[in-house]
Design an enzyme around this catalytic site. Structure first.
Site, PDB file in Angstrom:
ATOM      1  CB  THR A  15      -0.936   0.008   1.221  1.00  0.00           C
ATOM      2  OG1 THR A  15      -1.736  -1.173   1.205  1.00  0.00           O
ATOM      3  CG2 THR A  15      -1.850   1.228   1.204  1.00  0.00           C
ATOM      4  CB  CYS A  43      -7.873 -10.449   7.181  1.00  0.00           C
ATOM      5  SG  CYS A  43      -6.677  -9.419   8.063  1.00  0.00           S
ATOM      6  CG  ASN A 268      16.834   4.908  15.445  1.00  0.00           C
ATOM      7  OD1 ASN A 268      16.229   3.924  15.012  1.00  0.00           O
ATOM      8  ND2 ASN A 268      18.150   4.960  15.522  1.00  0.00           N
ATOM      9  CB  ALA A 274       9.103   0.876  10.513  1.00  0.00           C
ATOM     10  CE1 TYR A 420     -36.286   2.401  17.328  1.00  0.00           C
ATOM     11  CE2 TYR A 420     -37.679   4.260  16.692  1.00  0.00           C
ATOM     12  CZ  TYR A 420     -37.544   2.970  17.206  1.00  0.00           C
ATOM     13  OH  TYR A 420     -38.641   2.264  17.593  1.00  0.00           O
TER      14      TYR A 420
END
Length: 445
Positions: A15, A43, A268, A274, A420
């Site tokens: 991505t 998944c 760092n 990452a 609702y």
């Protein structure tokens, strides 16, 4: 020309590369992926086993050929085995040709993911699998068909354990789940996960607690409790280990094997970013606490942030995650977000429980839903939420998560306007009732 190397080409890495190409048509992008496939819906793999996902191809989002059409160059079966951050180079192993070479970058995006933890007691047994990548799925499906499997053992009761159990059962395979202690699916509170035990009973799943596999004897497993059970197929789901050994001499800081990142997705080292399962970040609503978000949504969100950062838009940053997640187990849905129970215990809070029907009670299909929130005594924010039921669980956890991310408190839930109608909710939805109860509880403190 600026060059970006991406380590890992599944969810986050793929991505990030695609987003970066969209933002910058000129930049050179190379993806190194250690396994056979890139950019697929991991998944969805359990649901291919059970047949809910009908076509294998539908799990694949992109191929190296499709990436090439975007001028993104993908090298599968190529493993980055070292990073030299001083020289801006990576050492790559071509696993097919057994050759090493060096490549250079201006920016490096790390998305190495994790590997399934191994159980020494089943090492080397041909009927033992994990479900982590598409190759694993292929092996499992072939093994089931070739050996006409009718019995299976699942080790572990996390996401993989529950989802694979459901789908093997749907395939007509009897499943025995082994749990090493007394509680299954520890993401949810022990007093809320009774629905899982009910579902196992309803669907003929055998559960064995406080036991593990001691050894394998042919197609049988000898358990630590002394039992011997049929085990022609064993699938393990006992967690993952971050794939970060290759970074140990890179000067990239690691925290228990995980890669800490800042609001820009940077490590760092300024030109190394990452994302994904191997990173550690912080909670959005309690930023002083770190968290690992080994989930798809955070990976895709960070991919967008990192791509924009590298493309030059420094205004798009990372606020932290809530860790919102949901799992389906047969008819039951279990969802949570926020801190763990252990983390919540260290913060002054009170708990609100609300049990009612997920829609107007006079509807024939109205079913119980249980919402629990942990409310900060100091600020009123929801530190943790858990929702269990058979319908409308996703709706409630999403409302609670969005509300919390946007700064809402438990007390503000009385103002949430639900859509609702009797088939969908009640005039005073379970979410609203949690808010009213929170206000009353706050007065007691």
């Amino acid at each position: 020309m600026t060059k970006v190397i991406v380590v890992g080409g599944v969810a986050g890495g793929a991505t990030a590369a695609s987003q970066l190409r969209r933002l910058n048509p000129e930049i050179e992008i190379v993806i190194y992926e250690r396994y056979r496939d890139v950019s697929y819906g991991s998944c969805g793999m359990p649901y291919y086993i059970g047949g809910e996902v009908e076509k294998w191809d539908s799990l694949v989002n992109m191929t190296p050929e499709k990436f090439k059409d975007k001028d993104i160059f993908v090298k599968t079966e190529h493993e980055v085995i070292a990073v030299n951050s001083a020289d801006n180079t990576v050492t790559v192993l071509d696993k097919i040709n057994k050759q090493e070479f060096t490549d250079s970058y201006d920016y490096l995006i790390l998305s190495p993911g994790g590997s399934p933890k191994k159980l020494s007691s089943v090492k080397g047994s041909e009927q033992v699998f994990s479900l982590h990548k598409l190759e694993d799925l292929d092996y499992i499906m072939s093994y089931i068909e070739d050996n006409k499997i009718k019995e299976a053992v699942l080790v572990g009761s996390g996401y993989i354990g529950l989802e694979v159990t459901e789908n093997l059962t749907d395939k007509g395979i009897h499943v025995t789940i082994l749990q090493h202690d007394e509680q299954i699916y520890k993401n949810i509170e022990a007093d809320m996960n009774g629905v899982l035990y009910e579902a196992m009973t309803e669907h003929g799943v055998t559960l064995k607690l406080n036991t593990e596999i001691d050894s394998i004897e042919g197609k049988k497993a000898v358990l630590t409790n002394g039992e011997t059970i049929d085990a022609p197929l064993i699938i393990t789901g006992v967690g993952i280990t971050p794939n970060t050994v290759f970074l140990e001499s890179s000067n990239v800081i690691l925290n228990d094997g995980l890669i800490p990142i800042n609001k820009n997705g940077q490590t760092n080292i300024d030109n190394i970013y990452a994302l994904g399962d191997a990173t550690v970040t912080h909670y959005q609503h309690v930023p002083e606490l770190t968290m690992q978000a080994a989930l798809a949504w955070p990976a895709h969100r960070l991919a967008h942030i990192i791509a924009n950062q590298i493309a030059g838009d420094k205004s798009i940053t990372h606020e932290g995650f809530l860790g919102t997640n949901i799992v389906k187990f047969f008819d039951y849905h279990i969802a949570i977000f926020g801190l763990s129970e252990k983390e919540v215990a260290d913060i002054p809070h009170f708990v609100v429980d609300q049990k009612q029907k997920n829609k107007s009670g006079y509807m024939n299909d109205a079913a119980p839903i249980h919402v629990r929130v942990y409310v900060s005594k100091e600020s009123g924010i929801i530190l943790r939420a858990a929702v269990v039921g058979t319908g409308g669980v996703d709706k409630r956890i999403d409302v609670l998560s969005a509300h919390t991310r946007l700064g809402g408190t438990a007390y503000d839930l009385i103002n949430i306007e639900v859509g609702y109608s009797p088939p969908f909710s009640s005039p005073k939805d379970v979410i609203n009732m949690v808010g009213y109860k929170a206000i009353e509880k706050a007065k007691e403190k």
